[in-house]
Scaffold this active site. Structure first.
Site, PDB file in Angstrom:
ATOM      1  N   GLY A 157      55.108  59.234  52.737  1.00  0.00           N
ATOM      2  CA  GLY A 157      55.409  60.580  53.217  1.00  0.00           C
ATOM      3  C   GLY A 157      55.298  61.592  52.088  1.00  0.00           C
ATOM      4  O   GLY A 157      54.625  61.359  51.074  1.00  0.00           O
TER       5      GLY A 157
ATOM      6  N   CYS B 107      68.061  65.553  46.243  1.00  0.00           N
ATOM      7  CA  CYS B 107      67.428  66.630  45.474  1.00  0.00           C
ATOM      8  C   CYS B 107      68.477  67.668  45.047  1.00  0.00           C
ATOM      9  O   CYS B 107      68.529  68.098  43.893  1.00  0.00           O
ATOM     10  CB  CYS B 107      66.306  67.283  46.279  1.00  0.00           C
ATOM     11  SG  CYS B 107      66.815  67.811  47.927  1.00  0.00           S
TER      12      CYS B 107
ATOM     13  N   ALA C 194      66.029  62.827  59.062  1.00  0.00           N
ATOM     14  CA  ALA C 194      66.763  61.735  59.730  1.00  0.00           C
ATOM     15  C   ALA C 194      68.029  61.339  58.977  1.00  0.00           C
ATOM     16  O   ALA C 194      68.893  60.685  59.551  1.00  0.00           O
ATOM     17  CB  ALA C 194      65.852  60.520  59.880  1.00  0.00           C
ATOM     18  N   ASN C 195      68.110  61.697  57.681  1.00  0.00           N
ATOM     19  CA  ASN C 195      69.285  61.202  56.944  1.00  0.00           C
ATOM     20  C   ASN C 195      70.157  62.318  56.352  1.00  0.00           C
ATOM     21  O   ASN C 195      70.690  62.188  55.259  1.00  0.00           O
ATOM     22  CB  ASN C 195      68.886  60.137  55.895  1.00  0.00           C
ATOM     23  CG  ASN C 195      67.861  60.549  54.885  1.00  0.00           C
ATOM     24  OD1 ASN C 195      67.099  59.725  54.370  1.00  0.00           O
ATOM     25  ND2 ASN C 195      67.845  61.810  54.546  1.00  0.00           N
TER      26      ASN C 195
ATOM     27  N   ASN D  28      62.346  70.881  45.599  1.00  0.00           N
ATOM     28  CA  ASN D  28      63.222  69.757  45.962  1.00  0.00           C
ATOM     29  C   ASN D  28      62.495  68.424  45.878  1.00  0.00           C
ATOM     30  O   ASN D  28      63.056  67.413  45.455  1.00  0.00           O
ATOM     31  CB  ASN D  28      63.791  69.983  47.377  1.00  0.00           C
ATOM     32  CG  ASN D  28      62.801  70.610  48.336  1.00  0.00           C
ATOM     33  OD1 ASN D  28      62.162  71.614  48.012  1.00  0.00           O
ATOM     34  ND2 ASN D  28      62.648  70.051  49.496  1.00  0.00           N
TER      35      ASN D  28
HETATM   36  N1  LIG Z   1      61.650  66.012  51.020  1.00  0.00           N
HETATM   37  C1  LIG Z   1      62.533  66.226  50.057  1.00  0.00           C
HETATM   38  O1  LIG Z   1      62.705  67.335  49.582  1.00  0.00           O
HETATM   39  C2  LIG Z   1      63.358  65.094  49.490  1.00  0.00           C
HETATM   40  C3  LIG Z   1      63.971  65.272  48.243  1.00  0.00           C
HETATM   41  C4  LIG Z   1      64.783  64.243  47.756  1.00  0.00           C
HETATM   42  C5  LIG Z   1      64.910  63.059  48.463  1.00  0.00           C
HETATM   43  N2  LIG Z   1      64.291  62.933  49.654  1.00  0.00           N
HETATM   44  C6  LIG Z   1      64.470  61.678  50.397  1.00  0.00           C
HETATM   45  O2  LIG Z   1      63.222  60.984  50.391  1.00  0.00           O
HETATM   46  C7  LIG Z   1      63.069  60.259  51.619  1.00  0.00           C
HETATM   47  C8  LIG Z   1      61.708  60.620  52.223  1.00  0.00           C
HETATM   48  O3  LIG Z   1      61.707  61.975  52.585  1.00  0.00           O
HETATM   49  P1  LIG Z   1      60.332  62.719  52.989  1.00  0.00           P
HETATM   50  O4  LIG Z   1      60.669  64.168  53.095  1.00  0.00           O
HETATM   51  O5  LIG Z   1      59.238  62.295  52.092  1.00  0.00           O
HETATM   52  O6  LIG Z   1      60.091  62.139  54.464  1.00  0.00           O
HETATM   53  P2  LIG Z   1      58.694  61.722  55.160  1.00  0.00           P
HETATM   54  O7  LIG Z   1      57.618  62.634  54.734  1.00  0.00           O
HETATM   55  O8  LIG Z   1      59.010  61.634  56.604  1.00  0.00           O
HETATM   56  O9  LIG Z   1      58.395  60.268  54.595  1.00  0.00           O
HETATM   57  C9  LIG Z   1      59.137  59.148  54.992  1.00  0.00           C
HETATM   58  C10 LIG Z   1      58.310  57.901  54.779  1.00  0.00           C
HETATM   59  O10 LIG Z   1      59.118  56.771  55.059  1.00  0.00           O
HETATM   60  C11 LIG Z   1      58.478  55.963  56.036  1.00  0.00           C
HETATM   61  N3  LIG Z   1      59.493  55.287  56.844  1.00  0.00           N
HETATM   62  C12 LIG Z   1      60.544  55.853  57.480  1.00  0.00           C
HETATM   63  N4  LIG Z   1      61.253  54.895  58.103  1.00  0.00           N
HETATM   64  C13 LIG Z   1      60.641  53.717  57.850  1.00  0.00           C
HETATM   65  C14 LIG Z   1      60.896  52.373  58.235  1.00  0.00           C
HETATM   66  N5  LIG Z   1      61.937  52.038  59.001  1.00  0.00           N
HETATM   67  N6  LIG Z   1      60.061  51.400  57.788  1.00  0.00           N
HETATM   68  C15 LIG Z   1      59.006  51.724  57.017  1.00  0.00           C
HETATM   69  N7  LIG Z   1      58.704  52.983  56.622  1.00  0.00           N
HETATM   70  C16 LIG Z   1      59.516  53.967  57.045  1.00  0.00           C
HETATM   71  C17 LIG Z   1      57.629  56.920  56.829  1.00  0.00           C
HETATM   72  O11 LIG Z   1      56.635  56.197  57.490  1.00  0.00           O
HETATM   73  P3  LIG Z   1      55.936  56.790  58.843  1.00  0.00           P
HETATM   74  O12 LIG Z   1      55.233  58.049  58.433  1.00  0.00           O
HETATM   75  O13 LIG Z   1      55.035  55.687  59.238  1.00  0.00           O
HETATM   76  O14 LIG Z   1      57.062  57.062  59.790  1.00  0.00           O
HETATM   77  C18 LIG Z   1      57.092  57.793  55.699  1.00  0.00           C
HETATM   78  O15 LIG Z   1      56.055  57.145  55.001  1.00  0.00           O
HETATM   79  C19 LIG Z   1      64.282  60.637  52.483  1.00  0.00           C
HETATM   80  O16 LIG Z   1      65.259  59.641  52.366  1.00  0.00           O
HETATM   81  C20 LIG Z   1      64.784  61.924  51.858  1.00  0.00           C
HETATM   82  O17 LIG Z   1      66.164  62.143  52.049  1.00  0.00           O
HETATM   83  C21 LIG Z   1      63.513  63.906  50.182  1.00  0.00           C
END
Ligand SMILES: NC(=O)c1ccc[n+]([C@@H]2O[C@H](COP(=O)([O-])OP(=O)(O)OC[C@H]3O[C@@H](n4cnc5c(N)ncnc54)[C@H](OP(=O)(O)O)[C@@H]3O)[C@@H](O)[C@H]2O)c1
Length: 299
Positions: free
Chosen positions: A12, A128, A167-168, A270
């Site tokens: 992602g 973040c 989702a989280n 972030n």
């Molecule tokens: N975005 C931010 O600013 C940020 C900053 C700090 C931390 N985070 C944390 O980083 C994580 C990812 O965030 P994101 O914004 O990058 O979300 P995202 O773009 O939706 O990416 C999530 C990834 O995880 C995969 N995934 C989710 N559930 C899964 C499962 N049960 N089994 C296998 N793969 C799974 C998704 O696969 P599919 O696409 O196939 O569903 C996708 O590749 C989150 O926990 C978030 O809290 C995010």
């Protein structure tokens, strides 16, 4: 020197930014990405850097265990909870970028050396907002150990939050508040994290409020300035937007985080800060353990 082979879980937004940043690391090299859905942009970047894509999540982590020494999880708290028992058996360095609490809270500016000294191999990167604001709360608590209330008001652009992030939210708030108490070294502190999203293309902003004596503002400014410079060592787009000021019985400090020209837009600060904090933690870990196998497990 041989680069350390690492793996990423997820493809992602955060995973994409992390992969692009790791290609510039002098210490780490991404060899494999575990994920479940094909995504053209990610596939293209992986192919350009010779990174293998693995879609078998049931057997893949173990089958390819010889190909990586660290695993970065960029999925979601729920997925991390599901796979954490598998990760714990791998005897690798695990860097958890989701807000699920499974290992030890890690803030590179605050407790890297302690984690290394205690031979910890499972780092939870908190969130973040936590990576941005908790070092400042720590800096304030160094001046006044009796803060009773601390708050982080976090604002990021909605575009920068993938489905995994959305989702989280509950885990995000819970772990960030836990991180505030842990790094302020005060388990009874009333901690509050508020996460908001905007529809503008604006840099991430984090405002810190702490309830404490306004008489210490001079010392707090010095302590906060020092901490901002510490974080800037690994997050160059981290800056003080409003220096500590007194608002009634609160101290208020405002920060801005801008991403620096990688694969995601600059206003995704972030995403930038969590990826850079995770890389910093892994690099420090492997530098400390250079010329020896990673220590076996205290998890
Ligand atoms: N975005 C931010 O600013 C940020 C900053 C700090 C931390 N985070 C944390 O980083 C994580 C990812 O965030 P994101 O914004 O990058 O979300 P995202 O773009 O939706 O990416 C999530 C990834 O995880 C995969 N995934 C989710 N559930 C899964 C499962 N049960 N089994 C296998 N793969 C799974 C998704 O696969 P599919 O696409 O196939 O569903 C996708 O590749 C989150 O926990 C978030 O809290 C995010």
């Amino acid at each position: 020197m041989r680069k350390i082979p690492i793996a990423i879980f997820g493809n992602g937004l955060v995973a994409l930014d992390l992969l692009s940043k790791i290609t510039e690391s002098p210490i780490l090299e991404c060899k494999i990405v575990f994920c479940r859905t094909k995504k053209p942009t990610f596939e293209k970047l992986a192919a350009r850097h010779g990174v293998r894509m693995e879609y078998d999540l049931i057997h893949g982590f173990n089958k390819h265990a010889g190909d990586y020494e660290a695993l970065f999880d960029c999925t979601s708290a729920l997925a991390h909870r599901k796979y954490s028992p598998v990760f714990k058996n791998l005897d690798k360095l695990i860097i958890n970028l989701t807000p699920e609490k499974a290992g030890h809270l890690c803030m590179p500016a605050l407790n890297m050396q302690t984690l290394i000294d205690n031979r910890v191999k499972y780092f939870d990167m908190v969130s973040c907002g936590g990576q941005a604001g908790i070092p400042i709360i720590h800096a304030i608590s160094e001046v006044d150990k009796d803060i009773e209330y601390a708050e982080l008001f976090i604002n990021a652009t909605s575009e920068s939050l993938g489905a995994g992030s959305r989702a989280n939210i509950d885990e995000y708030i819970d772990t960030t508040e836990d991180g505030i108490r842990f790094f302020a070294k005060n388990r009874t502190l009333r901690a509050k994290a508020i996460a908001t999203a905007n529809n503008a293309k604006r840099n991430m902003r984090v405002t810190v409020y702490a309830e404490m004596s306004p008489n210490k503002i001079g010392e707090i400014r010095v302590s906060v300035d020092k901490m901002v410079k510490e974080v800037q060592k690994y997050v160059p787009g981290y800056k003080l937007l409003v220096e500590p000021l007194v608002e009634g019985d609160h101290i208020m400090v405002s920060l801005e985080i801008r991403g620096i020209g990688d694969f995601t837009p600059e206003f995704f600060g972030n995403v930038d800060i969590i990826a850079r904090a995770a890389i910093q933690a892994a690099e420090k870990f492997f530098i400390a353990n250079r010329n020896q196998r990673p220590p076996s497990s205290i998890q």
